[in-house]
Write an enzyme that holds these catalytic residues in place. Structure first.
Site, short mmCIF file in Angstrom:
data_model
loop_
_atom_site.label_atom_id
_atom_site.label_comp_id
_atom_site.label_asym_id
_atom_site.label_seq_id
_atom_site.Cartn_x
_atom_site.Cartn_y
_atom_site.Cartn_z
N ALA A 1 36.83 41.75 40.14
CA ALA A 1 36.99 43.17 39.30
C ALA A 1 38.61 43.54 39.22
CB ALA A 1 35.99 44.16 39.92
N ASN B 1 33.45 53.99 43.82
CA ASN B 1 33.17 53.52 44.98
C ASN B 1 33.26 54.19 46.23
OD1 ASN B 1 35.76 53.42 43.76
ND2 ASN B 1 36.71 52.92 45.72
N GLN C 1 30.71 48.63 41.48
CA GLN C 1 30.03 49.33 42.29
C GLN C 1 28.45 49.66 41.67
OE1 GLN C 1 30.29 50.20 45.61
NE2 GLN C 1 32.08 49.48 45.71
N SER D 1 32.23 42.11 40.40
CA SER D 1 32.81 41.15 41.25
C SER D 1 31.62 40.97 42.13
CB SER D 1 33.71 42.41 41.99
OG SER D 1 34.20 41.69 43.51
N THR E 1 41.70 26.19 36.10
CA THR E 1 40.48 25.28 36.36
C THR E 1 39.34 26.36 37.04
OG1 THR E 1 41.68 23.42 36.86
CG2 THR E 1 39.54 23.52 37.71
N CYS F 1 40.49 50.69 50.42
CA CYS F 1 42.01 50.64 49.37
C CYS F 1 43.06 51.51 49.71
CB CYS F 1 41.60 50.44 47.93
SG CYS F 1 40.39 49.43 47.66
C1 LIG Z 1 35.65 46.39 44.71
C2 LIG Z 1 36.10 47.35 43.62
C3 LIG Z 1 37.12 46.81 42.70
C4 LIG Z 1 37.95 45.57 43.04
O1 LIG Z 1 37.37 44.29 42.92
P1 LIG Z 1 37.97 42.97 43.51
O2 LIG Z 1 36.65 41.81 42.84
O3 LIG Z 1 37.80 43.11 45.02
O4 LIG Z 1 39.24 42.79 42.85
C5 LIG Z 1 37.33 47.26 41.68
N1 LIG Z 1 36.67 48.38 41.24
C6 LIG Z 1 35.74 48.99 41.98
C7 LIG Z 1 35.01 50.07 41.55
C8 LIG Z 1 35.60 48.28 43.19
O5 LIG Z 1 34.53 48.83 43.96
#
Ligand SMILES: *Cc1c(COP(=O)(O)O)cnc(C)c1O
Length: 391
Positions: free
Chosen positions: A74, A154, A182, A202, A242, A327
Site C-alpha cells: 500500500a 489504521n 484497512q 496491501s 518483474t 509506524c
Molecule cells: C499498513 C498500511 C499501509 C502500508 O501498507 P504496506 O503494504 O505495509 O506498505 C498504508 N496505509 C494503511 C492505512 C495501512 O494500514
C-alpha cells in the site's frame, strides 16, 4: 512463550492455504517462470497464475482486472497514486486535499509534493476521527485535482464516508484516491458505486504475504498516471519490474478466500471485540477512541485514563498489541491520529490499540481481559499511592 496476538491491524499472518499455494510457484519443480516470458510454457503458466490473481483482487472491489496494477504494497500504491496524479500537472495547477489522520504513506508523499510547490490542504477530523464530506467540500478550490481520504483508519478502525466524498469529487471532476489497506475484508467495497478513481491495498493486512499490494486505476477516465518506477514497461508502463509470481499468487489466494464471503467472519470478530470492549469499560475511567463513529469489526483503541500506555504495554507482555500505531511507536511521540482527534498528549499516551482478526479466539480475549484488568488496577493503585506520598 509467544504472546497472544492482538495486532492484526499492523499485520496478519499468512493463512495456511495461501502459503501452501505460494510454495507451488517458487522452486524448480513448480511454476517459477517469468510471467513476461512469452516464448515457453513456464512463462505462460506464470502469466496465467498472475492473471487469475488479478481477477480475484479486482473482484474484491468490483473492479475490472484491467484496472489492477501490482505494487509492493500500500505504501507504493499510495505513492504511485498521489505522485502519479500530481506529476501530470504543473504544481500551481494541482491542489491536493488529504486528512490529518491518514497513514504516513499518504501524508509523506503529500508533504513531499507540497515542498515542491503543490498547494495542499490537510483536513481535521471530528472528535471521533471522521472526515466529513462537508470538510472536503469546504477545502475544494478551482485548482483541486486530487482528494485522498482513507476508507478505514489504521489506529481507530473508524470508517470515513467514502461514497459521499466520492460523489462530491465526481460531481466536480476531481480524482478521488482511497487508501483501503484497512478496509479490505472488513467491509464491502465497490469502486463504481463509491466513484473511486484510485484505491490502494496491501496483502499482508488480509492474510496474504508482505511485499505485495495493488493500486486500482480507473479505466475510461482522464487519469494520466505518471509512472514512479521506470524499466521494462510492465503493468502497462505504470509499474515496471518483474512480477513476483509467488507473491501475486498469495494476494490472489487471500482475495479468493474473502470473495467467498467474509460476513460471518466479520460478525464473529465483532462479537469478540465487543466482549473485550465491554469488559474494559467495566474498569471505569476508560474511553473508546472513535467509539461513537462507524468502525470495522476488529479494531479497539482504548484510553485508560491515568495509566501510562507504555507502562501498561510492558505490564501485559503476554499480549502483542500496539500503542498508537506500529509506524509511530518507534518514537515515543503521542499518536498524531489521536492528537488530531483532540486528545491531550496525556490521553494519547494512555491509549492502546488492540486489534483482532481471523485467528482470534474467545480464550485469547478472556486472557487479555484478565491481564489488562490486573495491570490497569495495579498501575492505578500505585499511581494513587505515589500521589499520596507526594502530598
Ligand atoms: C499498513 C498500511 C499501509 C502500508 O501498507 P504496506 O503494504 O505495509 O506498505 C498504508 N496505509 C494503511 C492505512 C495501512 O494500514
Amino acid at each position: 512463550m509467544r504472546p497472544l496476538y492482538f495486532d492484526y491491524a499492523s499485520t496478519t499472518p499468512v493463512d495456511g492455504p495461501v502459503a501452501e499455494k505460494m510454495m507451488a510457484y517458487l522452486t524448480r519443480d513448480g511454476e517459477f517462470g517469468n510471467p513476461a516470458s512469452r516464448s515457453h510454457i513456464l512463462g505462460w503458466m506464470a502469466e496465467e497464475a498472475v492473471e487469475d490473481a488479478r481477477n480475484e483482487v479486482a473482484d474484491l472491489i468490483q473492479a475490472d482486472s484491467r484496472e489492477i496494477v501490482w505494487t509492493s504494497g500500500a505504501t507504493e500504491a499510495n505513492n504511485l497514486a498521489i505522485k502519479g496524479v500530481a506529476e501530470s500537472y504543473a504544481p500551481a495547477e494541482c491542489h491536493l486535499i488529504t486528512s490529518a489522520t491518514e497513514h504516513k504513506a499518504v501524508l509523506d508523499p503529500c508533504n513531499y509534493l507540497h515542498a515542491k510547490g503543490y498547494p495542499l490542504s490537510i483536513l481535521k477530523p471530528d472528535a471521533d476521527g471522521v472526515i466529513s464530506v462537508q470538510a472536503v467540500a469546504a477545502a475544494i478550490t478551482e485548482h483541486t485535482r486530487l482528494v485522498s481520504i482513507m476508507a478505514v483508519n489504521n489506529e481507530t478502525g473508524v470508517c470515513n464516508p467514502i461514497a459521499e466524498i466520492g460523489a462530491l469529487c465526481a460531481a466536480q471532476g476531481i480524482f478521488f484516491h482511497v487508501d483501503a489497506a484497512q478496509a479490505i475484508g472488513k467491509m464491502p467495497l465497490d469502486v463504481d458505486s463509491a466513484q473511486i478513481s484510485l484505491l490502494s491495498m496491501s496483502a499482508h493486512k488480509f492474510y496474504g504475504p508482505k511485499g505485495i499490494g495493488a493500486l486500482y486505476v480507473r479505466r475510461r477516465s482522464p487519469l494520466d498516471l505518471v509512472a514512479q518506477i521506470h524499466g521494462g514497461g510492465h503493468e502497462r508502463g505504470m509499474r515496471s519490474g518483474t512480477l513476483p509470481t509467488h507473491q501475486i499468487v498469495g494476494i490472489g489466494a487471500a482475495a479468493k478466500i474473502l470473495n467467498a464471503g467474509f460476513a460471518e467472519e466479520a460478525e464473529r470478530i465483532s462479537r469478540l471485540r465487543d466482549r473485550l470492549l465491554n469488559a474494559l469499560v467495566e474498569l471505569g475511567d476508560v474511553t473508546i477512541n472513535g467509539g461513537a463513529a462507524p468502525r470495522v469489526p476488529g479494531h479497539l483503541n482504548v484510553c485508560f485514563h491515568g495509566v501510562d500506555g507504555e507502562a501498561l504495554m510492558l505490564a501485559v507482555r503476554n499480549l502483542a498489541l500496539s500503542t498508537g500505531s506500529a509506524c509511530t511507536s518507534a518514537s515515543i511521540e503521542p499518536s498524531f491520529v489521536l492528537k488530531a482527534m483532540g486528545l491531550s498528549d496525556q490521553a494519547a499516551h494512555s491509549s492502546l490499540r488492540l486489534s483482532l482478526g481471523r485467528f482470534s479466539t474467545e480464550a485469547d480475549v478472556d486472557s487479555a481481559i484478565l491481564s489488562l484488568t490486573e495491570a490497569v488496577n495495579s498501575l492505578r493503585t500505585s499511581a494513587s499511592r505515589n500521589k499520596r506520598h507526594q502530598s
